[in-house]
Every structure is written in structure tokens, then in C-alpha cells.
Design a protein around this motif. Structure first.
Motif, PDB file in Angstrom:
ATOM      1  N   SER A  21      -0.287  -7.334  -1.061  1.00 36.65           N
ATOM      2  CA  SER A  21      -1.066  -6.629   0.075  1.00 36.65           C
ATOM      3  C   SER A  21      -2.298  -7.639   0.253  1.00 36.65           C
ATOM      4  CB  SER A  21      -1.538  -5.459  -0.507  1.00 36.65           C
ATOM      5  OG  SER A  21      -2.412  -4.875   0.413  1.00 36.65           O
ATOM      6  N   PHE A  22      -2.844  -7.591   1.602  1.00 40.51           N
ATOM      7  CA  PHE A  22      -4.316  -8.163   1.715  1.00 40.51           C
ATOM      8  C   PHE A  22      -5.327  -7.171   1.460  1.00 40.51           C
ATOM      9  CE2 PHE A  22      -3.263 -12.103   3.888  1.00 40.51           C
ATOM     10  CZ  PHE A  22      -1.751 -12.252   4.087  1.00 40.51           C
ATOM     11  N   SER A  23      -5.006  -5.850   1.166  1.00 39.95           N
ATOM     12  CA  SER A  23      -5.949  -4.714   1.056  1.00 39.95           C
ATOM     13  C   SER A  23      -6.812  -5.362   0.080  1.00 39.95           C
ATOM     14  CB  SER A  23      -5.222  -3.512   0.766  1.00 39.95           C
ATOM     15  OG  SER A  23      -4.561  -2.940   1.874  1.00 39.95           O
ATOM     16  N   LYS A  24      -6.654  -5.381  -1.209  1.00 36.78           N
ATOM     17  CA  LYS A  24      -7.544  -5.774  -2.288  1.00 36.78           C
ATOM     18  C   LYS A  24      -7.908  -7.294  -2.079  1.00 36.78           C
ATOM     19  CE  LYS A  24      -5.879  -1.738  -3.425  1.00 36.78           C
ATOM     20  NZ  LYS A  24      -6.729  -0.470  -3.204  1.00 36.78           N
ATOM     21  N   SER A  25      -7.198  -7.983  -2.262  1.00 38.17           N
ATOM     22  CA  SER A  25      -7.269  -9.499  -2.265  1.00 38.17           C
ATOM     23  C   SER A  25      -8.488 -10.008  -1.405  1.00 38.17           C
ATOM     24  CB  SER A  25      -6.296 -10.352  -2.343  1.00 38.17           C
ATOM     25  OG  SER A  25      -5.528 -10.117  -1.124  1.00 38.17           O
ATOM     26  N   HIS A  26      -8.146  -9.298   0.001  1.00 35.69           N
ATOM     27  CA  HIS A  26      -9.033  -9.970   1.055  1.00 35.69           C
ATOM     28  C   HIS A  26      -9.731  -8.767   1.932  1.00 35.69           C
ATOM     29  CE1 HIS A  26      -5.895 -13.084   1.027  1.00 35.69           C
ATOM     30  NE2 HIS A  26      -6.437 -13.881   1.834  1.00 35.69           N
ATOM     31  N   ALA A  27      -9.826  -7.761   1.273  1.00 40.92           N
ATOM     32  CA  ALA A  27     -10.713  -6.401   1.687  1.00 40.92           C
ATOM     33  C   ALA A  27     -10.280  -6.066   2.881  1.00 40.92           C
ATOM     34  CB  ALA A  27     -12.336  -6.886   1.527  1.00 40.92           C
ATOM     35  N   MET A  28      -9.187  -6.171   3.028  1.00 38.91           N
ATOM     36  CA  MET A  28      -8.535  -5.591   4.513  1.00 38.91           C
ATOM     37  C   MET A  28      -7.490  -4.314   4.380  1.00 38.91           C
ATOM     38  SD  MET A  28      -7.257  -9.440   5.814  1.00 38.91           S
ATOM     39  CE  MET A  28      -6.443  -8.901   7.310  1.00 38.91           C
ATOM     40  N   THR A  29      -8.262  -3.337   3.582  1.00 38.29           N
ATOM     41  CA  THR A  29      -7.537  -1.915   3.369  1.00 38.29           C
ATOM     42  C   THR A  29      -7.238  -1.469   4.597  1.00 38.29           C
ATOM     43  OG1 THR A  29      -9.921  -1.176   3.400  1.00 38.29           O
ATOM     44  CG2 THR A  29      -8.803  -1.706   1.127  1.00 38.29           C
ATOM     45  N   GLY A  30      -7.790  -1.256   5.424  1.00 35.96           N
ATOM     46  CA  GLY A  30      -7.937  -0.681   6.861  1.00 35.96           C
ATOM     47  C   GLY A  30      -6.876  -1.299   7.817  1.00 35.96           C
ATOM     48  N   PHE A  31      -6.632  -2.536   7.623  1.00 33.21           N
ATOM     49  CA  PHE A  31      -5.674  -3.220   8.543  1.00 33.21           C
ATOM     50  C   PHE A  31      -4.235  -2.856   8.103  1.00 33.21           C
ATOM     51  CE2 PHE A  31      -8.274  -6.776  10.473  1.00 33.21           C
ATOM     52  CZ  PHE A  31      -9.394  -6.435   9.866  1.00 33.21           C
ATOM     53  N   ARG A  32      -4.026  -2.356   7.151  1.00 30.79           N
ATOM     54  CA  ARG A  32      -2.724  -2.104   6.696  1.00 30.79           C
ATOM     55  C   ARG A  32      -1.533  -3.278   6.942  1.00 30.79           C
ATOM     56  NH1 ARG A  32      -3.688  -0.217   3.504  1.00 30.79           N
ATOM     57  NH2 ARG A  32      -1.721   0.753   3.102  1.00 30.79           N
ATOM     58  N   ILE A  33      -1.843  -4.138   5.866  1.00 27.35           N
ATOM     59  CA  ILE A  33      -0.711  -5.262   5.816  1.00 27.35           C
ATOM     60  C   ILE A  33      -0.490  -5.541   4.584  1.00 27.35           C
ATOM     61  CG2 ILE A  33      -2.643  -6.884   6.433  1.00 27.35           C
ATOM     62  CD1 ILE A  33       0.615  -7.199   8.048  1.00 27.35           C
ATOM     63  N   GLY A  34       0.828  -5.862   4.185  1.00 25.83           N
ATOM     64  CA  GLY A  34       1.142  -6.306   2.907  1.00 25.83           C
ATOM     65  C   GLY A  34       2.767  -7.005   2.935  1.00 25.83           C
ATOM     66  N   TYR A  35       3.147  -7.189   1.923  1.00 28.43           N
ATOM     67  CA  TYR A  35       4.444  -7.800   1.995  1.00 28.43           C
ATOM     68  C   TYR A  35       5.368  -7.600   0.674  1.00 28.43           C
ATOM     69  CZ  TYR A  35       2.161 -11.965   0.075  1.00 28.43           C
ATOM     70  OH  TYR A  35       1.213 -12.803  -0.663  1.00 28.43           O
ATOM     71  N   ALA A  36       6.807  -7.906   0.788  1.00 38.02           N
ATOM     72  CA  ALA A  36       7.456  -7.801  -0.349  1.00 38.02           C
ATOM     73  C   ALA A  36       8.180  -9.044  -0.661  1.00 38.02           C
ATOM     74  CB  ALA A  36       8.578  -6.896  -0.391  1.00 38.02           C
ATOM     75  N   ILE A  37       8.596  -9.424  -1.860  1.00 36.33           N
ATOM     76  CA  ILE A  37       9.235 -10.798  -2.091  1.00 36.33           C
ATOM     77  C   ILE A  37      10.396 -10.408  -2.794  1.00 36.33           C
ATOM     78  CG2 ILE A  37       9.113 -13.223  -3.122  1.00 36.33           C
ATOM     79  CD1 ILE A  37       6.155 -13.120  -2.834  1.00 36.33           C
ATOM     80  N   ALA A  38      11.642 -10.597  -2.301  1.00 35.46           N
ATOM     81  CA  ALA A  38      12.757 -10.266  -3.156  1.00 35.46           C
ATOM     82  C   ALA A  38      14.102 -11.183  -2.611  1.00 35.46           C
ATOM     83  CB  ALA A  38      13.220  -8.638  -2.851  1.00 35.46           C
ATOM     84  N   ASP A  39      15.222 -11.121  -3.285  1.00 36.76           N
ATOM     85  CA  ASP A  39      16.468 -11.600  -2.899  1.00 36.76           C
ATOM     86  C   ASP A  39      16.622 -11.196  -1.502  1.00 36.76           C
ATOM     87  OD1 ASP A  39      18.894 -12.807  -4.153  1.00 36.76           O
ATOM     88  OD2 ASP A  39      19.479 -11.086  -2.747  1.00 36.76           O
TER      89      ASP A  39
END
Lengths: 456, 456
Positions: free
Chosen positions: B306-324
Motif C-alpha cells: 500500500s501507499f498509505s503508510k510508506s508514502h503517507a497517502m492513507t486517504g488516497f486509498r491506493i494499494g496493490y497485490a503481487i501474486a501468480d
């Protein structure tokens, strides 16, 4: 204590007997599948299900079992898959994705398959994007949406529809689609039934299937001007029916119901205690009089709205639902679970967009629709002249015409249209969008004309 | 044709037999209810259900019925709620919402209950917000996310973890929470089981309950430095177990597993064919060595970011998943159903944010954690010194201490902390966030100290 243990053992025994019957049932289903392969289709599944339902209801009366429990159980058996159906049905979306792929390979495609306005969002949106950082709309917030935004939406709707709506009646969502998803998923239980009037946007059905809800379809026809009859609706309602979905102005037909008919439908819904899910995202695109479901003040109605079409903000993903606060609270729980909250920058931007005057968009789309109508008439396509929205839904009068095949073949010629089958059992229809400038629309319709005359 | 009619009649007969058994079952359930009323609670429902599940699974093996179908059926009979549980458990979120309410009434609250960095997103985010309109990231796109963004994320992850990840392995979501929701909902079936190691962020459990998944909890303890034992994990796995959730650096404890222990857990997961859902959103906040689950190249792992914690972008709501890619395709189906796609402006902004150097954030949070640790030691709070994340999870050594009551009472004094009970069975713990500047943190810890000495 020994008493209760005896009862519990009996209960387990009965459950295991049911599992054994489930095995038998599964085996018979497989056999039927095999036979079907060899002889082709027989009686439709729909009719068979009706039949079985009747038998089950008689049995219930005989043995004194609650019909509701039994029919829910039956629906569970009939409605095996509660996952997203990986249906192979081609829709406007699959054509859109194919078109995008072809574009990446360098091909030019005219997009008349999607309902995505080609014009830009209001310029106020650009300003809002520039303000959002300094104004600090960057943090976590309430699942239902920012109070100031909900307040603004409540005022907007109250004024527009002359009703009394407060922010407690509003839930903001990342697109109206998400509100439809949460409404269906949280208000209905697996085994409940929901009525969809087709042709219809496929999302209603998809969301229901995903939640284990049984969908009952009412087919309307070109001949009846896409109007359902009161009898059709009444015959479709049973004790398990919990919701009816309305979508006027309609996607794909552009139809608005005659006011009296709509009044009657709401009356039936009230009498049968049904939720009315009214998707009104095309309400800004209307030619004639149109009446929002909000104006009935029905406590079991849920109206969904979006900035996608009205403000040309498709990619922003911002919409909302208006309903009784108890319904909003239920929807908010699932929204909190999935999302925490809707993107705050996007909420701020939409709040500002609400101030923009977008009335010109309606005129633009109406002008374009007129061009499509004229061209369709020239080409001998059957259409009911739309009352609103941004599409024409056209019947191609050709022996053995298959909209899916057709939509795939027009792609090769640089034109994307949506096959009718994506909206229900309308194989010989295509949906054409008025979301390009007039020149492009004419070009697209000419390509269509050429393909159709080639095929003669 | 007569063949198929025979089969269909047989099928109806079996169905009606099942309905009769349903009646018997309903009657027994009523009787049990009556007896229970008189004698009070007996064996817990949990144990009973487990028992019955076991019997059903044996029967399936005996008669050759798919366990999945049978357990789904059983869940239907047990009427397991597949709705969002309206649990009354108080969490960091309910305290946060109360704090927000008090603030609206004019009260000053120090927020040490939520994991929301107080610093701003990188300035590149402000620039990106200003560019997005002219660059035209405003339209519908792919459910999985914009290809250029997914490409950028794949490169970023490949480089950082020295693995080979392509954009086909990435799905963008509106916050990591949504990826967790789609992974659990699409990869598991109702009746499947999922292991959560507590203390844990409550969303894993909530998403599972919502999807009809059974959660098995492993409790770790302060005494064992929040490490699960291999025995605990092995004893929790049965034939129905389909997923284990990992979250290191951990919320709320800040724990990172010893590498050998983590290796063993992944080994067990592989041996038992379990999905590994690894929530790694605190991976940017680490003191010591930390190993991503990506580095195991396990085809059934799903890593959320997520970008919430690393980029202080909590309110933007943006993250991702990595998988097969097969897993990504499944998740994408549900994402398309719910959302169409993730907000394109936000995707563009996050893509730009990826270019920012955020390494200073880690240092800032570590410094703050050191202050919390020092203050906690002075106050006789028991803590395992965190290896990362942005919290301390502290035990209050006081007879009859109740974190929920405590968290509600500190609010009155202008301090919000999170009760331990929100993360599992940790009544005598509180979670304290390091998401304020040092001065505010000291102020907050002093308030805490005063309250605790007052209570003596």
C-alpha cells in the motif's frame, strides 16, 4: 443434558441423510448433462424450475414447513455457483477491452461500444485537483463519505427532486457500481430473489449471482416499446422476492417509463414489501419528463447516482446512493470492510464538480442521438426512439444475425459496438453509443452501413 | 427424450425428499431451542459444528461426494452468516471515530490510536495532482490497473526483492484492504478455513467472516515474543485449511519473525498446499533484517502492499497485490464486478509517488518509536521492543485492567489509544501509534502516565 444430546444426534443423522441425497442429486445432474449433450436442449431450465417450485410449495403446505425456508433451500440447490460467474457472454466491456488491445497494436477504433462521454470533466475539476493537496483532503475518513460532501449531495438532491434528504441518507461510493454491489449484497440473503427488467446493464445480475441471489428476469420487447406489463411483474413475484431493479432512463434502450406505469410498479413493490433499487445515473440525460424514484418517498428505495456520465468523470470512480438511513448503515458496513473509505481527494474533487453547470452535456448528447437516430432510420435498423441516456438499441433485420459475431467483426473494420446479448436475450440487437463527436459518429455509422450492405 | 424426463422426475423426487428432511431438521432445531431455554447453555455451538463438519467430510470420502459442495451445503444449513458481522467489539477504528466526534465538538485529541502518518505525502504527489487533468488520466481503464502503473510496480518490486515480477503479477486496488478482501473472497469457498496469527489487524477475520470462511486463530503471547510455534500451526491445519495470513512487520506488535521460523512456516504452507496471504504494508518501516514472502517464489502466495503508510497517502486509498497471474485474474474478476477499475487519477498520482525518496520516513518513525519505548519503560508498561511498523503493543500491569474501558476513558482526557481487544484476546494491552511528532507523543505519554497513576 442427555435429552439435548439425543436431539443433537438425531439432527446430525438427518443432516447426513441430506448429504447422501445431495450426492444422489449431483449424480443425476451429471447424467442429465450427458443426455443433454447427445439430444440437444429440451425443456428450458426456467420452466422446469417453476414446476419444481410448485411441487415444493404444495409439499410445504402438506407437511407444515415454512415456504420461505423451503424455497430458499431450493434456490440454493438450483443456484449452485455463488462465485462470480465466469460466463463467456460477451458484453460491451469485453468488446471495449478487445478494442483497447487492437489500439495498442496501432489500429484506429471508433468507440461506439461504451458509455463514456468523450468530453472533459468541468474545468472546476482541474482547479480542484490543484487545491486538494494544500487543503489537506489526504487522510482517512468515514466509510460513508466526508460529511461536508454528503451534506452537499443531500442539498443537491433535496433541491432537485423537492424531497427532504439529509446526509444520513447518503453513502458515497467509488462509482455507482459499488453502491449497487453493496445494496444487493447487504440487503438480500442467499436464496432471496431479485427482479431485473431486461434489456439491462449486466452488473445487476452479476452482483446478485455473486451474492447467491436468484435473479428473475422480465423480458421486454421492441414491440412493446421496452415496457414491462404489470402482469409480467405480478407473475414474477413470489414469497422469496425481495427486490426489483429499475433503471430509467434505461441502458441500453434510453427508455423512460410512462409515469402511470412507474407509479404502478412502485405500488406493487410497496404492497409486496420489495426493495426498489433504482439506478438513475442517466437522469441528467433526458429529453422528456422523468420522475425520480426518490419522489415516492418509499422507505425501501435505494437510488444510485454517479459523476461518471453527468460530469464525464468515468475514470474518477465516484458515485453515491440515497436511501433510508438504516439501509445506508448496512451498506456502510460492507464499504468499511472493503475500502475503509472512498478516496478523499476524489471526494473533494466531486464536491467541487457539483458546483459546475453541466446542462450543456445533455444538449450535446441529445444532438448526437438525433444523428444516430437519423442514420439508423436510413439503414433500416429498428429502434424505439430513446427518451434519454446516451444510446440507441437497434435491431438488425437480418436472418440469423448474431450481435456478438457482428461486434467482433466490425472491430476489424475499426468500429466498436456493443452486442445486444450483453443486456439479455437480444441476439439480433446492438447498442450504439452517442459518446463521440458528430463527425466521428457519422463515420462510425457509415462503417456500419458498409459492413451491413457487404453482408447482404 | 423419455430418458431425460425420467431422470428429471428422479431429481425432483430426491429434491422433495430433501425438503422433507429439512422439515424434520427444523422441528428438531426448535425442540433443542426449547430444551436449551430450560437448562441453559450446553456444549458450545462451535464444538458441535466442528464435530458435524468432521462427520460430513468422512461421509463425503465414503460416498465420493465433492467435499466443497458438501461443506457449502452444510454451511447453508447451519445458517452461518455470510453478512458483515455487526460485532460490538471495539477497535482502533471505533476509538478513532469517537475521537473525531469529540473533535467536532471542539475537544483536542492526541491521535495515538490510528496508524496514520502525520507527515505529508511526497511533494511529487502535489505536482502529479496538478498534471493529471492535462495528461488525461480521467477515463475508464482495466480492472487490474493501468498497464504503465503495473509495469512500474513490477519493476519496483523486482528490483527491491530481487525477484522476477511482471505486470501480469500485479493488481492495483483502492487500498491494500481491498486486495485482502478480494484475495480471501475469491480464493476461498464458504466452509474453507483460514489461519490468522493473533494479535492481528481485524480486517483479515472480518473479510473471512463476510465470505463465510471459518477463521482459526493462533494466539501468540508477550512471553513468547509474539512468535507462533510450529506445533501451534501444525495443530491448527486440517483438510479444510486453505490459507494462512502473515503480517510482518506486524500490526500491532511491530514484530518481525526470525528468518528460520518464517522459512519453516512457508514450508508448512507449501506442504499443505495453503495460500499464504502476506500483508507487507509496513515493510518500509523496519529496523532489522526483514524478508519478503515474495523471496520464496511460492506460487500460492499473495503479497499486499500500500501507499498509505510508506508514502503517507492513507486517504488516497491506493494499494496493490503481487501474486501468480492466475490468482490475479481471479481477484480481478471481483474487482471488475465491484469497481470497474481503480480511480485513474489516483493511479497516476501513486505511479509518480513511486519515484519519491521516502527513506527518511523510516528514520522519523524509528526515532519516534524510541521515544515511546523509553516512556513505556519509565511507566512500567511491558513491551516487546518492536522490529518495525509504527506501534508499541503494551501490557498494562494492573489487576482487572480493561483496554476498551481504558481507551474510552483516556478520550475524555484528550488522548486516543487503541484497545488490545481489537487485535484478539488481549484485554490488558493497548496499542500506541508513533504517528505524531515527538513533542505530541511525549505529551500523549504523559497524559497516559497521569491517568495510570491516578487510577492507583
Amino acid at each position: 443434558m442427555s435429552d439435548i444430546n439425543d436431539l443433537r444426534n438425531k439432527m446430525d443423522e438427518v443432516t447426513l441423510q441430506m448429504i447422501k441425497l445431495l450426492k444422489t442429486r449431483t449424480d443425476i445432474a451429471k447424467e442429465i448433462g450427458e443426455v443433454k449433450k447427445n439430444i440437444g436442449k429440451g425443456v428450458t431450465d426456467e420452466t422446469r424450475e417453476e414446476n419444481l417450485r410448485g411441487k415444493v410449495i404444495s409439499l410445504c403446505q402438506e407437511i407444515g414447513l415454512d415456504e420461505k425456508i423451503a424455497t430458499k433451500f431450493l434456490n440454493f440447490l438450483l443456484n449452485e455457483s455463488i462465485k462470480v460467474q465466469s460466463s463467456n457472454k460477451q458484453t460491451h466491456l469485453s468488446i471495449f477491452l478487445k478494442a483497447k488491445e487492437l489500439e495498442q497494436q496501432g489500429k484506429n477504433i471508433i468507440h461506439m461500444e461504451v458509455g463514456e462521454p468523450d468530453f472533459l470533466p468541468p474545468t472546476i475539476v482541474k482547479d480542484a485537483l490543484e487545491e486538494v493537496f494544500d487543503k489537506g483532503f489526504l487522510k482517512y475518513g468515514q466509510a460513508k463519505g466526508m460529511p461536508i460532501f454528503r451534506e452537499a449531495l443531500a442539498k443537491h438532491a433535496s433541491k432537485k427532486f423537492n424531497v427532504d434528504i439529509s446526509q444520513d441518507n447518503i453513502i458515497v461510493s467509488p462509482g455507482a457500481r459499488f453502491s449497487i454491489f453493496t445494496a444487493i449484497t447487504t440487503l438480500l440473503n442467499p436464496g432471496d430473489e431479485m427482479i431485473v427488467i431486461e434489456p439491462a446493464w449486466p452488473a445487476y445480475k452479476d452482483c446478485a449471482l455473486n451474492a447467491g441471489i436468484k435473479v428473475r428476469t422480465i423480458n421486454t420487447s421492441f414491440e412493446n416499446k421496452w415496457e414491462p406489463s404489470i402482469e409480467q411483474i405480478q407473475n414474477t413475484i413470489n414469497t422469496n422476492t425481495k427486490m426489483i431493479v429499475l433503471n430509467y432512463p434505461n441502458n441500453p434502450t434510453g427508455k423512460i417509463l410512462p409515469e402511470k406505469l412507474q407509479d404502478q410498479i412502485i405500488e406493487i413493490a410497496k404492497k409486496n414489501n420489495l426493495y426498489v433499487l433504482s439506478d438513475e445515473i442517466y437522469s441528467e440525460y433526458v429529453k422528456s419528463n422523468w420522475k425520480s424514484v426518490l419522489s415516492y418517498n418509499y422507505e425501501k428505495s435505494i437510488v444510485t447516482q454517479s459523476f461518471s456520465k453527468s460530469h464525464a468523470m468515468t475514470g474518477f470512480r465516484i458515485g453515491y446512493a440515497i436511501a433510508d438511513r438504516k439501509i445506508i448503515e448496512k451498506m456502510a458496513k460492507l464499504e468499511a470492510l472493503c475500502l475503509t473509505n472512498v478516496s478523499e481527494p476524489i471526494q473533494y474533487i466531486a464536491m467541487k464538480a457539483l458546483e459546475a453547470d453541466t446542462s450543456n452535456n445533455n444538449k450535446t448528447v441529445q444532438d448526437r442521438l438525433n444523428i444516430l437516430i437519423q442514420k439508423a432510420n436510413e439503414m433500416n435498423l429498428d429502434i424505439v426512439v430513446p427518451d434519454g441516456a446516451m444510446y440507441i438499441f437497434a435491431r438488425v433485420n437480418k436472418e440469423g444475425f448474431d450481435g456478438v459475431q457482428f461486434a467482433n467483426s466490425t472491430l476489424e473494420k475499426g468500429l466498436a459496438v456493443a452486442p445486444g446479448e450483453g443486456f439479455g436475450n437480444y441476439k439480433n440487437f446492438i447498442r450504439i453509443s452517442a459518446c463521440q463527436d458528430e463527425k466521428t459518429l457519422i463515420e462510425g455509422m457509415n462503417i456500419l452501413k458498409n459492413i451491413m450492405s457487404e453482408d447482404q
